[in-house]
Design a protein around this motif. Structure first.
Motif, PDB file in Angstrom:
ATOM      1  N   SER A  48       0.824  -1.213   0.000  1.00  0.00           N
ATOM      2  CA  SER A  48       0.000   0.000   0.000  1.00  0.00           C
ATOM      3  C   SER A  48       0.855   1.258   0.000  1.00  0.00           C
ATOM      4  CB  SER A  48      -0.943   0.003   1.200  1.00  0.00           C
ATOM      5  OG  SER A  48      -0.235   0.249   2.407  1.00  0.00           O
ATOM      6  N   GLN A  49       2.053   1.186   0.540  1.00  0.00           N
ATOM      7  CA  GLN A  49       2.946   2.347   0.564  1.00  0.00           C
ATOM      8  C   GLN A  49       3.471   2.682  -0.837  1.00  0.00           C
ATOM      9  OE1 GLN A  49       3.140   4.070   3.571  1.00  0.00           O
ATOM     10  NE2 GLN A  49       1.579   2.512   3.883  1.00  0.00           N
ATOM     11  N   ASP A  50       3.485   1.697  -1.718  1.00  0.00           N
ATOM     12  CA  ASP A  50       3.960   1.898  -3.093  1.00  0.00           C
ATOM     13  C   ASP A  50       2.837   2.286  -4.054  1.00  0.00           C
ATOM     14  OD1 ASP A  50       6.526   1.201  -2.316  1.00  0.00           O
ATOM     15  OD2 ASP A  50       6.216  -0.928  -2.746  1.00  0.00           O
ATOM     16  N   PHE A  51       1.607   2.310  -3.593  1.00  0.00           N
ATOM     17  CA  PHE A  51       0.462   2.493  -4.476  1.00  0.00           C
ATOM     18  C   PHE A  51       0.512   3.804  -5.260  1.00  0.00           C
ATOM     19  CE2 PHE A  51      -3.981   3.611  -5.392  1.00  0.00           C
ATOM     20  CZ  PHE A  51      -4.318   2.511  -6.149  1.00  0.00           C
ATOM     21  N   ASN A  52       0.820   4.923  -4.598  1.00  0.00           N
ATOM     22  CA  ASN A  52       0.873   6.209  -5.300  1.00  0.00           C
ATOM     23  C   ASN A  52       1.956   6.218  -6.367  1.00  0.00           C
ATOM     24  OD1 ASN A  52      -1.288   7.299  -3.957  1.00  0.00           O
ATOM     25  ND2 ASN A  52      -0.028   8.250  -2.366  1.00  0.00           N
ATOM     26  N   GLY A  53       3.062   5.559  -6.093  1.00  0.00           N
ATOM     27  CA  GLY A  53       4.122   5.442  -7.101  1.00  0.00           C
ATOM     28  C   GLY A  53       3.651   4.657  -8.307  1.00  0.00           C
ATOM     29  N   TRP A  54       2.858   3.614  -8.060  1.00  0.00           N
ATOM     30  CA  TRP A  54       2.314   2.822  -9.175  1.00  0.00           C
ATOM     31  C   TRP A  54       1.362   3.656 -10.017  1.00  0.00           C
ATOM     32  CZ3 TRP A  54       0.887  -1.773  -5.538  1.00  0.00           C
ATOM     33  CH2 TRP A  54       2.054  -2.444  -5.160  1.00  0.00           C
ATOM     34  N   LEU A  55       0.578   4.516  -9.361  1.00  0.00           N
ATOM     35  CA  LEU A  55      -0.325   5.390 -10.104  1.00  0.00           C
ATOM     36  C   LEU A  55       0.464   6.371 -10.974  1.00  0.00           C
ATOM     37  CD1 LEU A  55      -3.091   6.253  -7.487  1.00  0.00           C
ATOM     38  CD2 LEU A  55      -3.253   4.708  -9.432  1.00  0.00           C
ATOM     39  N   ASP A  56       1.562   6.914 -10.444  1.00  0.00           N
ATOM     40  CA  ASP A  56       2.410   7.825 -11.228  1.00  0.00           C
ATOM     41  C   ASP A  56       3.007   7.115 -12.434  1.00  0.00           C
ATOM     42  OD1 ASP A  56       1.852   9.825  -9.410  1.00  0.00           O
ATOM     43  OD2 ASP A  56       3.727   9.560  -8.277  1.00  0.00           O
ATOM     44  N   GLN A  57       3.449   5.877 -12.235  1.00  0.00           N
ATOM     45  CA  GLN A  57       3.996   5.096 -13.354  1.00  0.00           C
ATOM     46  C   GLN A  57       2.925   4.843 -14.412  1.00  0.00           C
ATOM     47  OE1 GLN A  57       5.550   1.549 -11.543  1.00  0.00           O
ATOM     48  NE2 GLN A  57       7.429   2.541 -10.839  1.00  0.00           N
ATOM     49  N   ALA A  58       1.711   4.555 -13.980  1.00  0.00           N
ATOM     50  CA  ALA A  58       0.615   4.310 -14.927  1.00  0.00           C
ATOM     51  C   ALA A  58       0.299   5.563 -15.735  1.00  0.00           C
ATOM     52  CB  ALA A  58      -0.630   3.827 -14.192  1.00  0.00           C
ATOM     53  N   GLU A  59       0.312   6.727 -15.099  1.00  0.00           N
ATOM     54  CA  GLU A  59       0.068   7.979 -15.818  1.00  0.00           C
ATOM     55  C   GLU A  59       1.180   8.259 -16.822  1.00  0.00           C
ATOM     56  OE1 GLU A  59      -0.488  11.096 -12.955  1.00  0.00           O
ATOM     57  OE2 GLU A  59      -2.371  10.251 -12.235  1.00  0.00           O
ATOM     58  N   ALA A  60       2.432   8.014 -16.441  1.00  0.00           N
ATOM     59  CA  ALA A  60       3.558   8.206 -17.362  1.00  0.00           C
ATOM     60  C   ALA A  60       3.453   7.248 -18.543  1.00  0.00           C
ATOM     61  CB  ALA A  60       4.879   8.004 -16.624  1.00  0.00           C
ATOM     62  N   GLN A  61       3.012   6.033 -18.282  1.00  0.00           N
ATOM     63  CA  GLN A  61       2.839   5.040 -19.347  1.00  0.00           C
ATOM     64  C   GLN A  61       1.753   5.480 -20.320  1.00  0.00           C
ATOM     65  OE1 GLN A  61       2.865   0.845 -18.250  1.00  0.00           O
ATOM     66  NE2 GLN A  61       0.973   0.569 -19.385  1.00  0.00           N
ATOM     67  N   GLU A  62       0.639   5.978 -19.802  1.00  0.00           N
ATOM     68  CA  GLU A  62      -0.443   6.467 -20.664  1.00  0.00           C
ATOM     69  C   GLU A  62       0.007   7.650 -21.508  1.00  0.00           C
ATOM     70  OE1 GLU A  62      -3.670   5.519 -21.318  1.00  0.00           O
ATOM     71  OE2 GLU A  62      -3.123   3.672 -20.278  1.00  0.00           O
TER      72      GLU A  62
END
Length: 148
Positions: A48-62
């Motif tokens: 759960s601590q990494d979740f916001n980082g995963w969201l940032d990676q997903a936005e960069a990927q999009e």
């Protein structure tokens, strides 16, 4: 004339009631095991601590605008079609079984972004989860899709 409620009637009510409960439980268990394709983490708090980082990676990927689609051909090989990706892209994939006996396969591809990529070896029949990773320079694109 009304017949009396006997032990035989009570037995039938009990068997019918428990039979319905057991049938519903089996049905729900079948739906649960047939539909779960998620990944279990060792420590949900750390994940759960990494979740916001995963969201940032997903936005960069999009934001990259890459269009990548996977499919399975009749002979079992995996086909990857790409649009708007750089020519120097490196494609890797891992296929794993979502349920049952654990099975994992690294997939090697041949081809190019212009013509599409195709796996060197076919996957055996059945349900697979494909984790695809495309890297070009400092840009990364990752996805997970189900192949039947």
């Amino acid at each position: 004339m009304k017949k009396p409620f006997t032990g035989r009637h009570m037995t039938m009510v009990m068997i019918g009631g428990f039979g319905i409960v057991i049938a519903v439980n089996f049905f729900m268990a079948t739906l649960a095991t047939g539909g779960f394709s998620g990944v279990v983490v060792k420590n949900s708090y750390v994940a759960s601590q990494d979740f916001n980082g995963w969201l940032d990676q997903a936005e960069a990927q999009e934001a990259l605008g890459w269009k990548i689609a996977t499919s399975r051909t009749g002979d079992g090989t995996v086909r990857v079609a790409m649009q708007e990706v750089p020519e120097d892209i490196v494609l890797t994939a891992i296929a794993r079984r979502p349920l049952g006996e654990p099975e994992r396969r690294d997939i090697t591809f041949v081809g190019s972004p212009a013509t599409g990529f195709q796996s060197v070896e076919p996957l055996p029949d059945g349900r697979w989860l494909l984790r695809l990773s495309a890297i070009a320079g400092k840009h990364q694109w990752r996805s997970e899709s189900e192949l039947q």
